[in-house]
Design a protein around this motif. Structure first.
Motif, short mmCIF file in Angstrom:
data_model
loop_
_atom_site.label_atom_id
_atom_site.label_comp_id
_atom_site.label_asym_id
_atom_site.label_seq_id
_atom_site.Cartn_x
_atom_site.Cartn_y
_atom_site.Cartn_z
N GLY A 49 -0.87 1.03 6.34
CA GLY A 49 -0.09 1.69 7.37
C GLY A 49 0.89 2.71 6.82
N LYS A 50 1.30 2.52 5.57
CA LYS A 50 2.20 3.48 4.93
C LYS A 50 1.48 4.81 4.70
N GLY A 51 0.16 4.75 4.53
CA GLY A 51 -0.65 5.96 4.39
C GLY A 51 -0.49 6.69 3.07
N LEU A 52 0.01 6.04 2.05
CA LEU A 52 0.23 6.70 0.75
C LEU A 52 -0.76 6.22 -0.31
N CYS A 53 -1.32 7.17 -1.02
CA CYS A 53 -2.16 6.84 -2.16
C CYS A 53 -1.25 6.50 -3.33
N TYR A 54 -1.48 5.38 -3.96
CA TYR A 54 -0.66 4.93 -5.10
C TYR A 54 -0.71 5.93 -6.25
N CYS A 66 -1.91 9.45 -6.39
CA CYS A 66 -1.52 10.86 -6.24
C CYS A 66 -0.31 11.04 -5.32
N GLY A 67 0.05 10.02 -4.55
CA GLY A 67 1.22 10.10 -3.69
C GLY A 67 1.00 10.88 -2.41
N GLU A 68 -0.22 11.36 -2.18
CA GLU A 68 -0.53 12.11 -0.95
C GLU A 68 -0.63 11.16 0.24
N ARG A 69 -0.45 11.74 1.44
CA ARG A 69 -0.56 10.96 2.68
C ARG A 69 -1.99 11.05 3.22
N PHE A 70 -2.47 9.91 3.72
CA PHE A 70 -3.81 9.82 4.29
C PHE A 70 -3.78 8.92 5.51
N LYS A 71 -4.82 9.04 6.34
CA LYS A 71 -4.99 8.08 7.43
C LYS A 71 -5.36 6.75 6.78
N PRO A 72 -4.93 5.64 7.37
CA PRO A 72 -5.27 4.33 6.79
C PRO A 72 -6.77 4.15 6.55
N ALA A 73 -7.59 4.70 7.43
CA ALA A 73 -9.04 4.55 7.28
C ALA A 73 -9.57 5.30 6.06
N ASP A 74 -8.79 6.24 5.54
CA ASP A 74 -9.23 7.03 4.38
C ASP A 74 -8.74 6.45 3.06
N LEU A 75 -8.08 5.30 3.09
CA LEU A 75 -7.60 4.65 1.88
C LEU A 75 -8.48 3.46 1.53
N THR A 76 -8.65 3.23 0.24
CA THR A 76 -9.44 2.11 -0.25
C THR A 76 -8.55 1.19 -1.07
N MET A 77 -9.05 0.01 -1.37
CA MET A 77 -8.32 -0.93 -2.22
C MET A 77 -8.69 -0.66 -3.67
N ASP A 78 -7.68 -0.41 -4.48
CA ASP A 78 -7.90 -0.20 -5.90
C ASP A 78 -7.25 -1.33 -6.67
N HIS A 79 -7.97 -1.87 -7.63
CA HIS A 79 -7.43 -2.90 -8.52
C HIS A 79 -6.89 -2.19 -9.75
N PRO A 91 -3.24 0.65 -2.42
CA PRO A 91 -4.05 1.60 -1.65
C PRO A 91 -4.27 2.87 -2.46
N SER A 92 -5.47 3.40 -2.37
CA SER A 92 -5.84 4.59 -3.13
C SER A 92 -6.76 5.45 -2.28
N CYS A 93 -6.58 6.78 -2.38
CA CYS A 93 -7.53 7.65 -1.69
C CYS A 93 -8.88 7.54 -2.42
N LYS A 94 -9.93 7.90 -1.73
CA LYS A 94 -11.26 7.73 -2.31
C LYS A 94 -11.45 8.57 -3.57
N ASP A 95 -10.87 9.77 -3.58
CA ASP A 95 -11.01 10.62 -4.77
C ASP A 95 -10.35 9.99 -6.00
N CYS A 96 -9.12 9.51 -5.82
CA CYS A 96 -8.41 8.89 -6.95
C CYS A 96 -9.11 7.61 -7.41
N ASN A 97 -9.60 6.82 -6.46
CA ASN A 97 -10.25 5.56 -6.81
C ASN A 97 -11.55 5.85 -7.57
#
Length: 105
Positions: A34-39, A41-54, A71-77
Motif C-alpha cells: 500500500g505504501k507503493g514504494l520500491c525498496y 529504486c525508491g520510485e512509486r508504483f501501484k501495489p499491483a506493480d510491486l513484487t516480493m523480493d527476498h 516490495p520491489s518493482c519488477k525491473d529492480c527485482n
C-alpha cells in the motif's frame, strides 16, 4: 559478473516459497504494498506493480519473513536476481567509469 554460490537444498526452497505465499496474504504485506514504494529504486508504483523480493534470495538460503522480504518493482527485482545487496553494489561500482590517471614524471 557471475557469482559462484551453491544453491540451498530443494526442501528449503520449497518450504520458503510456501511461507512466501502465506506472507503475501498477510496484513503486514498488504500494508507494505500500500505504501507503493520500491525498496531498491525508491520510485512509486501501484501495489499491483510491486513484487516480493527476498533480500537474501531463497535460492541462497534466505528466509521468507518480515526481515528479509521487501516490495520491489519488477525491473529492480529482475535486475537483482539471485544477488545480495552487496553483490549489487559491487556490480554498480564495476560499471562506473574509472577516473583517468595522469603520469606526472
Amino acid at each position: 559478473m557471475d557469482y559462484f554460490f551453491s544453491a540451498a537444498p530443494p526442501e528449503h526452497q520449497k518450504r520458503e516459497k510456501a511461507k512466501a505465499r502465506e506472507l503475501r496474504q498477510s496484513q503486514w504485506w498488504k500494508q507494505e504494498l500500500g505504501k507503493g514504494l520500491c525498496y531498491h529504486c525508491g520510485e512509486r508504483f501501484k501495489p499491483a506493480d510491486l513484487t516480493m523480493d527476498h533480500l537474501i534470495p531463497i535460492a541462497r538460503g534466505g528466509k521468507s519473513n518480515k526481515n528479509n522480504c521487501v516490495p520491489s518493482c519488477k525491473d529492480c527485482n529482475t535486475k537483482k536476481g539471485y544477488k545480495t545487496r552487496a553483490e549489487m553494489a559491487l556490480d554498480e561500482l564495476s560499471q562506473t567509469s574509472k577516473p583517468e590517471t595522469t603520469d606526472e614524471e
